[in-house]
Write an enzyme that holds these catalytic residues in place. Structure first.
Site, PDB file in Angstrom:
ATOM      1  N   GLU A 132       0.814  -1.213   0.000  1.00 22.74           N
ATOM      2  CA  GLU A 132       0.000   0.000   0.000  1.00 22.74           C
ATOM      3  C   GLU A 132       0.843   1.256   0.000  1.00 22.74           C
ATOM      4  O   GLU A 132       1.989   1.271   0.451  1.00 22.74           O
ATOM      5  CB  GLU A 132      -0.977  -0.017   1.171  1.00 22.74           C
ATOM      6  CG  GLU A 132      -0.299  -0.151   2.503  1.00 22.74           C
ATOM      7  CD  GLU A 132      -1.288  -0.487   3.614  1.00 22.74           C
ATOM      8  OE1 GLU A 132      -2.191  -1.304   3.379  1.00 22.74           O
ATOM      9  OE2 GLU A 132      -1.153   0.077   4.697  1.00 22.74           O
ATOM     10  N   CYS A 176       7.123  -7.233   7.258  1.00 24.49           N
ATOM     11  CA  CYS A 176       8.290  -6.615   7.885  1.00 24.49           C
ATOM     12  C   CYS A 176       8.824  -7.563   8.953  1.00 24.49           C
ATOM     13  O   CYS A 176       8.044  -8.213   9.651  1.00 24.49           O
ATOM     14  CB  CYS A 176       7.901  -5.285   8.526  1.00 24.49           C
ATOM     15  SG  CYS A 176       9.263  -4.403   9.309  1.00 24.49           S
ATOM     16  N   CYS A 192       8.182  -4.821  15.691  1.00 25.89           N
ATOM     17  CA  CYS A 192       7.802  -3.862  16.740  1.00 25.89           C
ATOM     18  C   CYS A 192       6.391  -4.248  17.195  1.00 25.89           C
ATOM     19  O   CYS A 192       5.490  -4.387  16.365  1.00 25.89           O
ATOM     20  CB  CYS A 192       7.816  -2.440  16.188  1.00 25.89           C
ATOM     21  SG  CYS A 192       9.427  -1.957  15.551  1.00 25.89           S
ATOM     22  N   CYS A 235       3.099  -2.326  16.068  1.00 24.18           N
ATOM     23  CA  CYS A 235       2.960  -1.943  14.658  1.00 24.18           C
ATOM     24  C   CYS A 235       2.218  -3.010  13.860  1.00 24.18           C
ATOM     25  O   CYS A 235       2.542  -4.195  13.931  1.00 24.18           O
ATOM     26  CB  CYS A 235       4.331  -1.697  14.053  1.00 24.18           C
ATOM     27  SG  CYS A 235       4.281  -1.245  12.310  1.00 24.18           S
ATOM     28  N   SER A 239      12.742   6.580   6.838  1.00 23.03           N
ATOM     29  CA  SER A 239      12.513   6.313   8.247  1.00 23.03           C
ATOM     30  C   SER A 239      12.964   4.902   8.602  1.00 23.03           C
ATOM     31  O   SER A 239      12.629   3.938   7.919  1.00 23.03           O
ATOM     32  CB  SER A 239      11.013   6.478   8.533  1.00 23.03           C
ATOM     33  OG  SER A 239      10.735   6.123   9.863  1.00 23.03           O
ATOM     34  N   SER A 281      12.640   6.049  14.079  1.00 23.81           N
ATOM     35  CA  SER A 281      11.483   5.684  14.890  1.00 23.81           C
ATOM     36  C   SER A 281      11.991   5.342  16.278  1.00 23.81           C
ATOM     37  O   SER A 281      12.380   4.219  16.556  1.00 23.81           O
ATOM     38  CB  SER A 281      10.768   4.464  14.292  1.00 23.81           C
ATOM     39  OG  SER A 281      10.136   4.843  13.109  1.00 23.81           O
ATOM     40  N   LEU A 282      11.992   6.344  17.146  1.00 17.39           N
ATOM     41  CA  LEU A 282      12.598   6.162  18.467  1.00 17.39           C
ATOM     42  C   LEU A 282      11.567   5.557  19.431  1.00 17.39           C
ATOM     43  O   LEU A 282      11.769   4.476  19.966  1.00 17.39           O
ATOM     44  CB  LEU A 282      13.120   7.509  18.969  1.00 17.39           C
ATOM     45  CG  LEU A 282      13.931   7.494  20.242  1.00 17.39           C
ATOM     46  CD1 LEU A 282      15.209   6.686  20.081  1.00 17.39           C
ATOM     47  CD2 LEU A 282      14.272   8.927  20.683  1.00 17.39           C
ATOM     48  N   HIS A 283      10.503   6.269  19.651  1.00 21.09           N
ATOM     49  CA  HIS A 283       9.334   5.832  20.445  1.00 21.09           C
ATOM     50  C   HIS A 283       9.579   5.564  21.935  1.00 21.09           C
ATOM     51  O   HIS A 283       8.633   5.579  22.730  1.00 21.09           O
ATOM     52  CB  HIS A 283       8.660   4.586  19.848  1.00 21.09           C
ATOM     53  CG  HIS A 283       8.314   4.697  18.392  1.00 21.09           C
ATOM     54  ND1 HIS A 283       7.911   5.870  17.813  1.00 21.09           N
ATOM     55  CD2 HIS A 283       8.310   3.769  17.388  1.00 21.09           C
ATOM     56  CE1 HIS A 283       7.669   5.663  16.512  1.00 21.09           C
ATOM     57  NE2 HIS A 283       7.910   4.404  16.242  1.00 21.09           N
ATOM     58  N   ASN A 302      -2.334   5.345  16.329  1.00 23.22           N
ATOM     59  CA  ASN A 302      -3.632   4.892  15.804  1.00 23.22           C
ATOM     60  C   ASN A 302      -4.029   3.618  16.522  1.00 23.22           C
ATOM     61  O   ASN A 302      -3.303   2.626  16.452  1.00 23.22           O
ATOM     62  CB  ASN A 302      -3.524   4.594  14.309  1.00 23.22           C
ATOM     63  CG  ASN A 302      -3.608   5.855  13.491  1.00 23.22           C
ATOM     64  OD1 ASN A 302      -4.415   6.738  13.754  1.00 23.22           O
ATOM     65  ND2 ASN A 302      -2.745   5.944  12.499  1.00 23.22           N
ATOM     66  N   CYS A 354       0.240   2.507   9.207  1.00 24.84           N
ATOM     67  CA  CYS A 354       1.026   1.418   8.647  1.00 24.84           C
ATOM     68  C   CYS A 354       0.341   0.082   8.514  1.00 24.84           C
ATOM     69  O   CYS A 354      -0.054  -0.512   9.506  1.00 24.84           O
ATOM     70  CB  CYS A 354       2.133   1.110   9.605  1.00 24.84           C
ATOM     71  SG  CYS A 354       3.292   2.310   9.680  1.00 24.84           S
TER      72      CYS A 354
END
Ligand code: SAH
Length: 349
Positions: free
Chosen positions: A90, A110, A114, A117, A191, A214-216, A290, A331
């Site tokens: 997508e 992927c 994570c 995600c 990213s 992408s630390l988070h 989200n 995502c």
């Protein structure tokens, strides 16, 4: 047959030359495809019949199948493509005051795992080819109408771009080429969740492409709990690599920080983030999570408290305005929905 969208201008020149087609002619072909968006070789008016025959026999111009396009109330558009082998990817097109930005996927699935995600729910099936990445841009661009302009590319869709590094760099060279699509390097952002060897390699790239991390999470214990990559490259290793990156490129680094309810949105989390990045030429993009079945978004008050603390400590920070919430634009969400509809496959999101 080779796919024409695999080739950078230089590689196309080289390949066509080996078939007796001049460099000048390959530049014309590149121009037809990427400047004029003409994807049918028969319609390339200034190319001789003989050369057209050679090109038709040697290269495929096949596009990806568009299975679904969803538009949200804020006019964010989400494209679901079907690949030759039946996999789905997508691509998201977003609107900003300065123009349109496209969010590109780099892999089917992927492997980074994570836990918050949606993309990583299913393991990586395969890397995308250069052509599949380039076609996301070409085909979405093709859907634009007069007066609409594609100005930015963010490589933040499904997949870990640095886990598909060689194809990623070829893709960037093609979309950046000023004789083609011509998206300036400063308008392209990659990213990553933090693959250190590739960050170091990326530092040597002679292009001014932006890097986002992408630390988070700002402490190792939490980051390792939710992001597998932190077990391989912890915060010390990541920040050492970023220092090298910064010293070589002088480019400001963006940190993405999802705000997930009661997971990483406390004042303590904000304090740890400030002490981790204080003094760096950095920029923090706070992103309200989200909702998925496992985690939910930080409430507005927690978002504001986090943002205010960073502001008070003179960190460059924005709280991202959200796009496309009503069309599952986070995502991997549309692809997962499609797979679920198709195969009745049970996924947790
Ligand atoms: N693998 C790369 C790029 C793809 S993910 C990376 O990690 O940067 C793109 C971004 O979306 C990442 O920052 C990812 O952590 C974030 N993301 C994942 N799930 C999300 C969700 N439910 N809501 C909002 N952002 C999410």
């Amino acid at each position: 047959m080779k796919n024409i969208f695999e080739f950078s201008r230089e590689k196309l020149e080289e390949d066509l030359l080996s078939k007796g087609i001049s460099k000048y002619r390959s530049q014309q072909i590149f121009d037809w495809i990427y400047k004029k968006n003409v994807l049918d070789v028969e319609k390339m008016q200034n190319i001789s019949k003989i050369d057209i025959e050679i090109i038709k026999n040697e290269y495929s111009f096949e596009k990806m199948k568009v299975v679904d396009v969803k538009e949200s109330s804020d006019r964010t558009k989400k494209f679901l493509f079907e690949l030759n082998d039946g996999n789905y990817i997508e691509t998201v097109l977003m609107n900003f005051s300065y123009g349109k930005s496209i969010c590109i996927s780099t892999q089917v699935g992927c492997d980074m795992g994570c836990s918050f995600c949606a993309s990583g729910k299913d393991k990586k099936v395969r890397d995308l080819t250069v052509a599949e990445m380039v076609l996301q841009v070409v085909q979405v661009k093709d859907s634009l109408v007069e007066g609409e302009n594609l100005t930015n590319i963010v490589i933040m869709g499904i997949g870990e771009p640095f886990d598909n590094y060689i194809n990623l760099i070829d893709f960037i060279k093609i979309v950046n080429d000023n004789k083609g699509i011509n998206i300036g390097a400063r308008h392209i952002t990659v990213s990553t969740c933090g693959l250190v060897p590739q960050i170091l390699e990326f530092a040597n790239l002679p292009l001014q492409v932006n890097l986002a991390i992408s630390l988070h999470f700002a402490n190792d214990e939490k980051r390792s709990k939710y992001m597998k990559i932190n077990k391989a490259y912890n915060l010390e290793k990541l920040f050492n690599a970023l220092e090298i990156y910064y010293n070589k490129t002088n480019r400001r680094i963006t940190f993405e920080y999802l705000l997930i309810k009661e997971v990483n949105d406390s004042l303590t989390d904000a304090k740890q983030l400030v002490s981790l990045i204080k003094g760096l030429n950095a920029y923090v993009n706070l992103i309200p999570y989200n909702d998925t079945q496992m985690f939910s978004r930080s409430p507005k008050e927690a978002q504001n408290r986090f943002y205010d603390y960073l502001m008070k400590n003179r960190i460059n920070v924005t709280l991202r305005r959200e796009q496309g919430l009503d069309i599952s634009a986070a995502c991997g969400q549309l692809r997962i929905k499609k797979m679920r509809d198709d195969y009745g496959k049970r996924v947790d999101n």
